[in-house]
Design a protein around this motif. Structure first.
Motif, PDB file in Angstrom:
ATOM      1  N   TYR A  98       0.792  -1.234   0.000  1.00  0.00           N
ATOM      2  CA  TYR A  98       0.000   0.000   0.000  1.00  0.00           C
ATOM      3  C   TYR A  98       0.825   1.286   0.000  1.00  0.00           C
ATOM      4  CZ  TYR A  98      -3.584  -3.385   1.276  1.00  0.00           C
ATOM      5  OH  TYR A  98      -4.423  -4.469   1.299  1.00  0.00           O
ATOM      6  N   GLY A  99       2.136   1.160   0.182  1.00  0.00           N
ATOM      7  CA  GLY A  99       2.985   2.347   0.122  1.00  0.00           C
ATOM      8  C   GLY A  99       2.900   3.258   1.323  1.00  0.00           C
ATOM      9  N   ILE A 100       2.462   2.732   2.479  1.00  0.00           N
ATOM     10  CA  ILE A 100       2.381   3.550   3.689  1.00  0.00           C
ATOM     11  C   ILE A 100       3.032   2.812   4.861  1.00  0.00           C
ATOM     12  CG2 ILE A 100       0.280   4.784   2.995  1.00  0.00           C
ATOM     13  CD1 ILE A 100      -1.265   2.897   4.861  1.00  0.00           C
ATOM     14  N   ASP A 101       3.481   3.579   5.837  1.00  0.00           N
ATOM     15  CA  ASP A 101       4.067   3.012   7.042  1.00  0.00           C
ATOM     16  C   ASP A 101       2.978   2.774   8.075  1.00  0.00           C
ATOM     17  OD1 ASP A 101       6.870   3.101   6.271  1.00  0.00           O
ATOM     18  OD2 ASP A 101       6.695   5.277   6.410  1.00  0.00           O
ATOM     19  N   VAL A 102       2.903   1.551   8.571  1.00  0.00           N
ATOM     20  CA  VAL A 102       1.924   1.221   9.608  1.00  0.00           C
ATOM     21  C   VAL A 102       2.610   0.422  10.706  1.00  0.00           C
ATOM     22  CG1 VAL A 102      -0.038   1.188   8.010  1.00  0.00           C
ATOM     23  CG2 VAL A 102       1.219  -0.936   8.494  1.00  0.00           C
ATOM     24  N   ASP A 103       1.999   0.434  11.874  1.00  0.00           N
ATOM     25  CA  ASP A 103       2.417  -0.431  12.969  1.00  0.00           C
ATOM     26  C   ASP A 103       1.316  -1.452  13.199  1.00  0.00           C
ATOM     27  OD1 ASP A 103       4.804   0.897  13.474  1.00  0.00           O
ATOM     28  OD2 ASP A 103       3.859   2.339  14.825  1.00  0.00           O
ATOM     29  N   ILE A 104       1.697  -2.678  13.480  1.00  0.00           N
ATOM     30  CA  ILE A 104       0.745  -3.728  13.827  1.00  0.00           C
ATOM     31  C   ILE A 104       0.845  -3.949  15.333  1.00  0.00           C
ATOM     32  CG2 ILE A 104       0.088  -6.145  13.502  1.00  0.00           C
ATOM     33  CD1 ILE A 104       1.287  -5.985  10.694  1.00  0.00           C
ATOM     34  N   VAL A 105      -0.246  -3.688  16.022  1.00  0.00           N
ATOM     35  CA  VAL A 105      -0.250  -3.785  17.478  1.00  0.00           C
ATOM     36  C   VAL A 105      -1.243  -4.851  17.928  1.00  0.00           C
ATOM     37  CG1 VAL A 105       0.434  -1.375  17.760  1.00  0.00           C
ATOM     38  CG2 VAL A 105      -1.998  -1.967  17.728  1.00  0.00           C
TER      39      VAL A 105
END
Length: 278
Positions: free
Chosen positions: A235-242
Motif C-alpha cells: 500500500y505504500g504507507i508506514d503502519v504499525d501492527i499492534v
C-alpha cells in the motif's frame, strides 16, 4: 474439494494483470486475499468464475482442469458473492435466494418444492428468515449482503468466492457479515475472500495471500504473512501492527498509522497561486 491455481495468468486481451501464480484452497479454509486497488484481485476472481479466459496456466478443481466447463458446471461448485448487488426489479428476498438454484434447474423449468426448501434453509442458516417476503430493494445494505450469501449457499457450492463483501457496509454490518463468513468454513466450504482491511484477514481468515502487482508476495497464516514491511510494499504507507485485547480477553491484531507517518500540510490557496503565477 480443492481449488488449485497452477502458474495461472489472467488479464484483459493482450494485457496481463495476474502473472503465473500458484495457490491451493481447501474446504474448511477461509483465505483472505489482500492487495491494493489494481493489483489483480477482481481480475483473478473473474477468471475463476469463467468470466475471463485463462491467459496461461490452469485452474483445477480436485485435479480437473475447468477450462472447458460451462457456466452451469462452474456454478454447481463455485458460489460468488459480489461487493453489492441491486436488481433491476423489486424481487422478494426468497426469489433472490432461489436464483441460486438456477444451475440445478433444467431450462424453462420452475423451482421445485425442494428448491424452495433449500432456499428457505439458507435463509434460516443466516438467521434472516424474517426477510423471506420482504422486497430486496427495500432492505438495508447489510441485509442485502446476507441475502447474497444465502443465495450463494442455495447453490450448494463447495467453493465460495467473495469480492470485497463488506466494501459498501458500515462498521456494524461489516462485523455481522464477516462473522457469518467464518462460520461457512465449518460447513465444509472453502472461502476465498478479497478484502482491503488487514484486520479482516487477521480475525476471520485461516490464511492470508498478499497479491502485489499481479504476483503473490507472500502466503501463509495471517500472523506470519501480514507484516508492517509487507503492508508498506502493498500500500505504500508506514503502519504499525499492534496487539490489543477485547472484552473476552482475546488478543487481536490491528493496524494503525506509524508514528513516523505524517501528512504534509496542504498549502493555502493563496500560496499555491503564488507558485502558479511565479
Amino acid at each position: 474439494m480443492e481449488l488449485e491455481f497452477r502458474n495461472l495468468s489472467c488479464g484483459y486481451g493482450q494485457r496481463r494483470v495476474v502473472d503465473s501464480i500458484s495457490l491451493r484452497l481447501k474446504v474448511g479454509e477461509v483465505v483472505g486475499l489482500l492487495g491494493a486497488n489494481g493489483c489483480g484481485k477482481t481480475t483473478l476472481i473473474k477468471t475463476i468464475l469463467g468470466l475471463l479466459p485463462v491467459q496461461g496456466g490452469e485452474i483445477l478443481l480436485d485435479g480437473k482442469n475447468i477450462k472447458n466447463w460451462t457456466s452451469a458446471q462452474i456454478a454447481r461448485v463455485i458460489g460468488y458473492i459480489p461487493q453489492m448487488h441491486t436488481p433491476p426489479f423489486p424481487f422478494e428476498v426468497l426469489d433472490v435466494v432461489l436464483m441460486g438454484r438456477t444451475a440445478h434447474i433444467k431450462p424453462f423449468s420452475s423451482p421445485s418444492p425442494q428448491d424452495v426448501k433449500i432456499a428457505e434453509r439458507a435463509l434460516d442458516m443466516l438467521n434472516i428468515s424474517y426477510l423471506r417476503d420482504r422486497v430486496y430493494t427495500e432492505i438495508s445494505g447489510g441485509e442485502r449482503q446476507l441475502v447474497l450469501i444465502a443465495r450463494a449457499l442455495a447453490q450448494e457450492p463447495r467453493i465460495l468466492i467473495m469480492d470485497e463483501p463488506t466494501a459498501s457496509l458500515d462498521f456494524g454490518n461489516q462485523i455481522k457479515v464477516l462473522s457469518h463468513v467464518k462460520q461457512l468454513a465449518g460447513m465444509n466450504i472453502a472461502v476465498l475472500m478479497s478484502c482491503h482491511f488487514p484486520e479482516h484477514a487477521f480475525i476471520y481468515s485461516n490464511r492470508a495471500v498478499l497479491l502485489n502487482e499481479g504476483k503473490i508476495l507472500h502466503s501463509g497464516t495471517p500472523g506470519e504473512t501480514i507484516t508492517a514491511e509487507r503492508l508498506k510494499t502493498l500500500y505504500g504507507i508506514d503502519v504499525d501492527i499492534v496487539t490489543v485485547k477485547n472484552r473476552m480477553n482475546q488478543e487481536l491484531r490491528v493496524c494503525i498509522p506509524s508514528r513516523n507517518f505524517t501528512l504534509q500540510p496542504m498549502q493555502s490557496m493563496e500560496r499555491r497561486n503564488e507558485y502558479a503565477f511565479a
